[in-house]
Design a protein around this motif. Structure first.
Motif, PDB file in Angstrom:
ATOM      1  N   ASP A   1       0.881  -1.175   0.000  1.00  0.00           N
ATOM      2  CA  ASP A   1       0.000   0.000   0.000  1.00  0.00           C
ATOM      3  C   ASP A   1       0.920   1.226   0.000  1.00  0.00           C
ATOM      4  N   VAL A   2       0.365   2.396  -0.267  1.00  0.00           N
ATOM      5  CA  VAL A   2       1.183   3.618  -0.292  1.00  0.00           C
ATOM      6  C   VAL A   2       0.912   4.529   0.902  1.00  0.00           C
ATOM      7  N   ASP A   3      -0.250   5.150   0.917  1.00  0.00           N
ATOM      8  CA  ASP A   3      -0.516   6.181   1.936  1.00  0.00           C
ATOM      9  C   ASP A   3      -0.640   5.569   3.327  1.00  0.00           C
TER      10      ASP A   3
ATOM     11  N   LEU B   1       3.960   3.217   2.881  1.00  0.00           N
ATOM     12  CA  LEU B   1       5.284   3.620   2.381  1.00  0.00           C
ATOM     13  C   LEU B   1       5.730   4.919   3.045  1.00  0.00           C
TER      14      LEU B   1
ATOM     15  N   THR C   1       1.763  10.018   4.534  1.00  0.00           N
ATOM     16  CA  THR C   1       1.362  11.060   3.584  1.00  0.00           C
ATOM     17  C   THR C   1       0.073  11.778   3.983  1.00  0.00           C
TER      18      THR C   1
ATOM     19  N   ILE D   1       2.750  -2.522  -6.165  1.00  0.00           N
ATOM     20  CA  ILE D   1       2.021  -1.541  -5.354  1.00  0.00           C
ATOM     21  C   ILE D   1       0.536  -1.672  -5.621  1.00  0.00           C
TER      22      ILE D   1
ATOM     23  N   THR E   1      -2.689   0.579  -4.431  1.00  0.00           N
ATOM     24  CA  THR E   1      -3.084   1.779  -3.687  1.00  0.00           C
ATOM     25  C   THR E   1      -4.330   2.427  -4.263  1.00  0.00           C
TER      26      THR E   1
ATOM     27  N   VAL F   1       2.114   8.376  -6.576  1.00  0.00           N
ATOM     28  CA  VAL F   1       2.994   7.261  -6.209  1.00  0.00           C
ATOM     29  C   VAL F   1       4.374   7.441  -6.839  1.00  0.00           C
TER      30      VAL F   1
ATOM     31  N   LEU G   1       8.019   7.952  -4.965  1.00  0.00           N
ATOM     32  CA  LEU G   1       9.150   7.029  -5.168  1.00  0.00           C
ATOM     33  C   LEU G   1      10.356   7.762  -5.757  1.00  0.00           C
TER      34      LEU G   1
ATOM     35  N   ARG H   1      11.135   3.585  -8.633  1.00  0.00           N
ATOM     36  CA  ARG H   1       9.832   3.259  -9.234  1.00  0.00           C
ATOM     37  C   ARG H   1       9.943   2.031 -10.156  1.00  0.00           C
TER      38      ARG H   1
ATOM     39  N   ILE I   1       2.483  -0.916 -10.634  1.00  0.00           N
ATOM     40  CA  ILE I   1       2.016   0.133  -9.723  1.00  0.00           C
ATOM     41  C   ILE I   1       0.533   0.303 -10.023  1.00  0.00           C
TER      42      ILE I   1
ATOM     43  N   ALA J   1      -2.916   1.737  -9.159  1.00  0.00           N
ATOM     44  CA  ALA J   1      -3.278   2.907  -8.348  1.00  0.00           C
ATOM     45  C   ALA J   1      -4.596   3.519  -8.811  1.00  0.00           C
TER      46      ALA J   1
END
Ligand code: XBP
Ligand code: MG
Length: 259
Positions: free
Chosen positions: A10-12, A15, A18, A121, A123, A130, A134, A143, A149, A151
């Motif tokens: 996941d991102v937010d 990673l 954010t 990823i 997200t 994203v 990265l 990346r 990725i 998203a």
């Protein structure tokens, strides 16, 4: 050789942290630039995070506040334009270098990349958010380490729906049992489980500390570093001080015991 083949991030909140210092002020920047009196403080934003997706979050806020638009203004167009502005403000904040990757993220990505573990990823956020995050990580070409990725609007339903994880599994050509997912929120962990993933690591953050992670096998405060060890709330790192490949191998063997 490890029992798992891929790590899906996941991102937010996972990673990088954010939400509080990136997305939230970017929404407020866009509201101010549009001449709107709206301002989402940290508490209100924490409540609004129950709605995934920035456009959906704006729409939900408007409904709960009973916002009426001028006659002839299309609501979807209004929300889409406001969200595009927010994304530009968010990207500008990333470019100012304000949002580093969380503790242990780059260390684990480097370990996995060196070991030939596949990376992906999954997200809800907007794709360019994203790649910009990265690209600002300090690791040139980061990346490109990610095979996929996945998203935002690439799927019809955002988390907690499983769509984004199902897409990643399909694109990887792997079964859920071949993968380990990394999340920060109840919605995200739920999406991963609905997609069949069971080896899930949750790294808590300020906004998700009080959420329900009862089905999660490894719950920590951070992925951590050898000199900044993870605090473990659920699960076991074995001999490791932080979430490294050895700890992930232990997790995977616990979730999927050898037949
Ligand atoms: C978190 C989200 C996103 C972000 C805002 O995504 O729900 O909507 O809050 O980004 P994840 P956008 O935890 O799945 O990375 O405004 O681009 O949606
Ligand atoms: Mg998240």
């Amino acid at each position: 050789m490890y029992g798992f083949k891929a790590l899906i991030f996941d991102v937010d909140g996972t990673l990088a942290d954010t939400e509080r210092d990136g997305h939230r002020p970017a929404f407020n920047d866009a509201f101010a630039a549009a001449g709107l009196y709206w301002n989402w403080d940290r508490v209100r934003y924490g409540e609004l995070l129950s709605v995934t997706g920035g456009k959906e979050r704006i729409r939900y806020f408007m409904e709960t506040e009973g916002v009426q638009l001028d006659p002839g203004v299309d609501r979807d167009d209004f929300v889409a334009a406001l969200h595009r502005a927010k994304t530009e403000h968010y990207l500008a904040r990333l470019r100012m270098g304000g949002i580093p990757l969380r503790s242990g993220v780059l260390r684990l990505l480097r370990e996995a990349h060196a070991a030939g573990i596949r990376l992906a990823i999954a997200t809800t956020t907007t794709p360019e958010n994203v790649t910009e995050l990265l690209d600002r990580s300090g690791e040139p070409g980061l990346r490109d380490w990610f095979e996929i990725i996945a998203a935002g609007e690439i799927v019809p339903h955002k988390k907690p729906a499983p769509d984004i994880y199902q897409l990643v599994l399909t694109r990887l050509g792997l079964a859920p049992s071949d993968c380990i997912a990394f999340e920060d929120s109840e919605h995200g962990a739920y999406a991963a489980r609905l997609a069949g993933l069971r080896a899930i690591v949750v790294t808590l953050n300020d906004y998700t500390m009080s959420q329900d992670f009862s089905a999660i096998p490894l719950l920590v405060d951070r992925l951590g570093e050898p000199d900044a060890p993870s605090r473990v709330f659920v699960g076991d790192l074995g001999e490791s001080e932080c979430v490294d490949l050895a700890a992930l191998e232990l997790l995977h063997s616990q979730v999927y015991p050898a037949a």
